[in-house]
Design a protein around this motif. Structure first.
Motif, PDB file in Angstrom:
ATOM      1  N   GLY A 154       0.799  -1.217   0.000  1.00 55.33           N
ATOM      2  CA  GLY A 154       0.000   0.000   0.000  1.00 55.33           C
ATOM      3  C   GLY A 154       0.834   1.269   0.000  1.00 55.33           C
ATOM      4  O   GLY A 154       0.388   2.316  -0.494  1.00 55.33           O
ATOM      5  N   GLU A 155       2.055   1.193   0.556  1.00 53.87           N
ATOM      6  CA  GLU A 155       2.928   2.367   0.607  1.00 53.87           C
ATOM      7  C   GLU A 155       3.733   2.565  -0.675  1.00 53.87           C
ATOM      8  O   GLU A 155       4.160   3.690  -0.977  1.00 53.87           O
ATOM      9  CB  GLU A 155       3.901   2.237   1.788  1.00 53.87           C
ATOM     10  CG  GLU A 155       3.270   2.452   3.153  1.00 53.87           C
ATOM     11  CD  GLU A 155       3.027   3.923   3.442  1.00 53.87           C
ATOM     12  OE1 GLU A 155       3.581   4.769   2.718  1.00 53.87           O
ATOM     13  OE2 GLU A 155       2.267   4.224   4.372  1.00 53.87           O
ATOM     14  N   ILE A 156       3.985   1.516  -1.428  1.00 61.73           N
ATOM     15  CA  ILE A 156       4.882   1.585  -2.584  1.00 61.73           C
ATOM     16  C   ILE A 156       4.470   2.643  -3.609  1.00 61.73           C
ATOM     17  O   ILE A 156       5.332   3.374  -4.134  1.00 61.73           O
ATOM     18  CB  ILE A 156       5.047   0.192  -3.217  1.00 61.73           C
ATOM     19  CG1 ILE A 156       5.999  -0.648  -2.350  1.00 61.73           C
ATOM     20  CG2 ILE A 156       5.591   0.291  -4.651  1.00 61.73           C
ATOM     21  CD1 ILE A 156       6.175  -2.077  -2.815  1.00 61.73           C
ATOM     22  N   PRO A 157       3.185   2.801  -3.960  1.00 62.10           N
ATOM     23  CA  PRO A 157       2.833   3.813  -4.970  1.00 62.10           C
ATOM     24  C   PRO A 157       3.241   5.236  -4.616  1.00 62.10           C
ATOM     25  O   PRO A 157       3.420   6.077  -5.513  1.00 62.10           O
ATOM     26  CB  PRO A 157       1.309   3.689  -5.070  1.00 62.10           C
ATOM     27  CG  PRO A 157       1.017   2.285  -4.653  1.00 62.10           C
ATOM     28  CD  PRO A 157       2.014   1.987  -3.579  1.00 62.10           C
ATOM     29  N   HIS A 158       3.401   5.544  -3.317  1.00 66.05           N
ATOM     30  CA  HIS A 158       3.800   6.901  -2.925  1.00 66.05           C
ATOM     31  C   HIS A 158       5.214   7.243  -3.411  1.00 66.05           C
ATOM     32  O   HIS A 158       5.566   8.424  -3.501  1.00 66.05           O
ATOM     33  CB  HIS A 158       3.733   7.050  -1.408  1.00 66.05           C
ATOM     34  CG  HIS A 158       2.357   6.904  -0.858  1.00 66.05           C
ATOM     35  ND1 HIS A 158       1.312   7.711  -1.234  1.00 66.05           N
ATOM     36  CD2 HIS A 158       1.835   6.029   0.047  1.00 66.05           C
ATOM     37  CE1 HIS A 158       0.210   7.360  -0.598  1.00 66.05           C
ATOM     38  NE2 HIS A 158       0.502   6.338   0.188  1.00 66.05           N
ATOM     39  N   ALA A 159       6.027   6.231  -3.715  1.00 62.92           N
ATOM     40  CA  ALA A 159       7.373   6.451  -4.243  1.00 62.92           C
ATOM     41  C   ALA A 159       7.504   6.036  -5.704  1.00 62.92           C
ATOM     42  O   ALA A 159       8.367   6.543  -6.427  1.00 62.92           O
ATOM     43  CB  ALA A 159       8.395   5.679  -3.400  1.00 62.92           C
ATOM     44  N   TRP A 160       6.666   5.129  -6.151  1.00 60.30           N
ATOM     45  CA  TRP A 160       6.851   4.463  -7.451  1.00 60.30           C
ATOM     46  C   TRP A 160       6.880   5.437  -8.622  1.00 60.30           C
ATOM     47  O   TRP A 160       7.750   5.351  -9.500  1.00 60.30           O
ATOM     48  CB  TRP A 160       5.746   3.430  -7.661  1.00 60.30           C
ATOM     49  CG  TRP A 160       5.952   2.591  -8.890  1.00 60.30           C
ATOM     50  CD1 TRP A 160       5.482   2.836 -10.144  1.00 60.30           C
ATOM     51  CD2 TRP A 160       6.714   1.384  -8.969  1.00 60.30           C
ATOM     52  NE1 TRP A 160       5.884   1.841 -10.999  1.00 60.30           N
ATOM     53  CE2 TRP A 160       6.644   0.950 -10.301  1.00 60.30           C
ATOM     54  CE3 TRP A 160       7.427   0.634  -8.036  1.00 60.30           C
ATOM     55  CZ2 TRP A 160       7.266  -0.216 -10.739  1.00 60.30           C
ATOM     56  CZ3 TRP A 160       8.060  -0.525  -8.469  1.00 60.30           C
ATOM     57  CH2 TRP A 160       7.978  -0.936  -9.797  1.00 60.30           C
ATOM     58  N   TRP A 161       5.927   6.377  -8.654  1.00 57.10           N
ATOM     59  CA  TRP A 161       5.819   7.218  -9.848  1.00 57.10           C
ATOM     60  C   TRP A 161       6.927   8.263  -9.922  1.00 57.10           C
ATOM     61  O   TRP A 161       7.301   8.702 -11.025  1.00 57.10           O
ATOM     62  CB  TRP A 161       4.430   7.833  -9.918  1.00 57.10           C
ATOM     63  CG  TRP A 161       3.407   6.755 -10.147  1.00 57.10           C
ATOM     64  CD1 TRP A 161       2.493   6.278  -9.260  1.00 57.10           C
ATOM     65  CD2 TRP A 161       3.264   5.962 -11.333  1.00 57.10           C
ATOM     66  NE1 TRP A 161       1.773   5.250  -9.812  1.00 57.10           N
ATOM     67  CE2 TRP A 161       2.213   5.033 -11.085  1.00 57.10           C
ATOM     68  CE3 TRP A 161       3.896   5.949 -12.562  1.00 57.10           C
ATOM     69  CZ2 TRP A 161       1.807   4.098 -12.038  1.00 57.10           C
ATOM     70  CZ3 TRP A 161       3.485   5.020 -13.518  1.00 57.10           C
ATOM     71  CH2 TRP A 161       2.458   4.121 -13.255  1.00 57.10           C
ATOM     72  N   PHE A 162       7.481   8.647  -8.792  1.00 64.61           N
ATOM     73  CA  PHE A 162       8.685   9.485  -8.829  1.00 64.61           C
ATOM     74  C   PHE A 162       9.832   8.696  -9.458  1.00 64.61           C
ATOM     75  O   PHE A 162      10.562   9.204 -10.318  1.00 64.61           O
ATOM     76  CB  PHE A 162       9.082   9.920  -7.414  1.00 64.61           C
ATOM     77  CG  PHE A 162       8.141  10.896  -6.778  1.00 64.61           C
ATOM     78  CD1 PHE A 162       8.236  12.254  -7.060  1.00 64.61           C
ATOM     79  CD2 PHE A 162       7.154  10.481  -5.900  1.00 64.61           C
ATOM     80  CE1 PHE A 162       7.378  13.168  -6.464  1.00 64.61           C
ATOM     81  CE2 PHE A 162       6.281  11.381  -5.309  1.00 64.61           C
ATOM     82  CZ  PHE A 162       6.391  12.733  -5.591  1.00 64.61           C
ATOM     83  N   PHE A 163      10.005   7.470  -8.993  1.00 62.63           N
ATOM     84  CA  PHE A 163      11.052   6.582  -9.501  1.00 62.63           C
ATOM     85  C   PHE A 163      10.951   6.415 -11.017  1.00 62.63           C
ATOM     86  O   PHE A 163      11.949   6.481 -11.740  1.00 62.63           O
ATOM     87  CB  PHE A 163      10.916   5.242  -8.758  1.00 62.63           C
ATOM     88  CG  PHE A 163      11.417   4.037  -9.474  1.00 62.63           C
ATOM     89  CD1 PHE A 163      12.771   3.811  -9.653  1.00 62.63           C
ATOM     90  CD2 PHE A 163      10.519   3.093  -9.966  1.00 62.63           C
ATOM     91  CE1 PHE A 163      13.215   2.673 -10.317  1.00 62.63           C
ATOM     92  CE2 PHE A 163      10.945   1.967 -10.611  1.00 62.63           C
ATOM     93  CZ  PHE A 163      12.315   1.761 -10.805  1.00 62.63           C
TER      94      PHE A 163
END
Length: 445
Positions: free
Chosen positions: A348-357
């Motif tokens: 659930g937390e991964i998308p908060h960083a994924w799109w920056f990456f």
């Protein structure tokens, strides 16, 4: 030595793409092997649960920052050996590798002793949780025995890249990491050693790879005794690269600390995305390794026009490669994270960083390519200043504001994005100026 004028930047000579690829493709294997092994390690440990994954995340950041702090053993050695190789002085180039290896052993032993003493206090200071700190320390105390060997491998890669020998480093690194990738699940699950099994497999990789680099130096038939004058010269170039690495260290350790204080799930998610970022950063850096070798050799042989041509080629390749990776990982956003963890909170937390990456990949392609060009030219002082300013103005303020205002992973990765944009502007201006293209077998500090 002479320095090129900015007015002649457009006067360049390109090298055949096959020559660039002949260095870049094996370098890709070398650069990808370690982070790919870490991704395997993350996937294995991730299925033990959120706490072991958080312990691996914190311990892994500490260990990687120790080695990252000493990148001059690789990048600085490549710059010096490539110039000597381009000037037709191969034996002198290999002797640079001997002295870099001596530095690796001496510094590595100091790090091992200091790391064992400080592992507990450092982990507790960073984690904000006794449980995460205990897990990190149990992994770190074992993994630290590989620290001197990690540095030996870095030095070995450095001198071999400088003499444009790309095949042997690939074989040596794959031998160590391939064996450890097999051992990791066997020790974690089969032997029942859990997180500690991951650390043991990590040390096995370093023993095998470093042993092969030691043997390669012995076969070169050059003097193996220490030469403190050469070591001092290497440390002169290393000074700027160490300060540059300190900026990276401050940023990524701070990011791990803020993520750990957000939640166990947040630090686990940060570990997954950060390891993917690290993996792709080094994949993109493969063409930059070719630039280091080719630019250094060209400048060592007095061919400034060719060095500028290589710089332009590498920049174009990096941009194309970065755009390709952006598209691939955008398509994998809903499936790939499941390979690393099954914990619902972490997922659930991964998308908060994924799109920056994902969005940063084209920028990273250009930045890492030009880093390689400037490192090959020995322009470490400029890179030091640019990185320190970018970290101080971009990454670090947003990381700590994220802690204050509860922005979590979104704030951390916004900081990384600003850091990369500032670095992009700096290296583009330096590249276009042409002031980096200084010829000669040795560039003065």
């Amino acid at each position: 030595m002479s320095e090129s004028s900015p007015s002649v930047v457009a006067s360049v000579e390109r090298v055949p793409a096959r020559r660039v690829l002949g260095l870049a493709v094996p370098a890709l294997g070398v650069l990808a092997a370690e982070p790919l092994y870490v991704l395997v390690d993350t996937a294995v440990v991730g299925h033990l649960g959120a706490l072991p994954l958080a312990g691996l995340a914190l311990g892994g950041v500490v260990l990687s920052q120790i080695s990252t702090q000493l990148t001059f053993l690789s990048y600085g050695t490549t710059s010096r050996t490539a110039r000597l190789h381009g000037a037709g002085r191969r034996s002198d180039a290999v002797r640079e590798g001997v002295q870099a290896t001596w530095l690796a052993v001496l510094v590595g032993l100091v790090l091992l002793v200091a790391g064992q003493a400080l592992a507990g206090p450092v982990a507790r200071a960073l984690s904000g949780s006794d449980e995460i700190a205990d897990a990190a320390v149990s992994w770190l105390r074992i993994a630290l025995f590989g620290a001197p060997l990690i540095l030996v491998t870095m030095a070995g890669n450095g001198w071999m890249r400088g003499v444009q020998d790309a095949a042997r480093p690939l074989r040596y690194v794959l031998a160590g990491n391939g064996l450890s990738a097999v051992l990791c699940p066997l020790l974690v699950y089969g032997a029942g050693w859990g997180l500690e099994g991951s650390a043991i497999a990590n040390v096995v990789a370093q023993v095998v790879s470093a042993g092969l680099f030691f043997a390669a130096l012995a076969r070169e038939r050059v003097p193996l005794r220490p030469d403190f004058a050469v070591m001092r010269a290497q440390l002169g170039l290393g000074r700027d690269l160490v300060l540059r690495s300190l900026a990276f260290q401050a940023c990524f350790v701070s990011a791990a600390a803020v993520a750990a204080r957000t939640s166990t799930e947040a630090v686990g998610a940060h570990q997954v995305v950060l390891q993917l970022w690290t993996f792709l950063s080094l994949v993109l850096d493969s063409v930059a390794i070719a630039a280091q070798s080719l630019v250094g050799a060209a400048l060592g042989g007095g061919a400034a026009r060719q060095a500028r041509g290589v710089a332009g080629q590498i920049t174009g390749y990096g941009l194309i490669f970065g755009c390709f990776l952006c598209a691939v990982f955008a398509a994998l956003w809903s499936t790939l994270p499941h390979a690393f963890t099954s914990d619902p909170g972490v997922l659930g937390e991964i998308p908060h960083a994924w799109w920056f990456f994902v969005a940063l990949q084209p920028i990273a392609g250009v930045v890492f390519a030009l880093d390689g060009v400037l490192l090959g030219a020995g322009d470490a002082a400029f890179l030091r200043t640019a990185t320190l300013l970018s970290a101080g103005l971009g990454f670090l303020p947003l990381i700590w504001l994220s802690l204050t205002f509860g922005w979590g992973l979104t704030g951390i990765w916004t900081g990384l994005s600003l850091f990369m944009v500032l670095r992009l502007g700096a290296v583009l201006v330096r590249w276009r100026s042409g002031h980096w293209a200084v010829t000669g077998a040795v560039r003065e500090a």
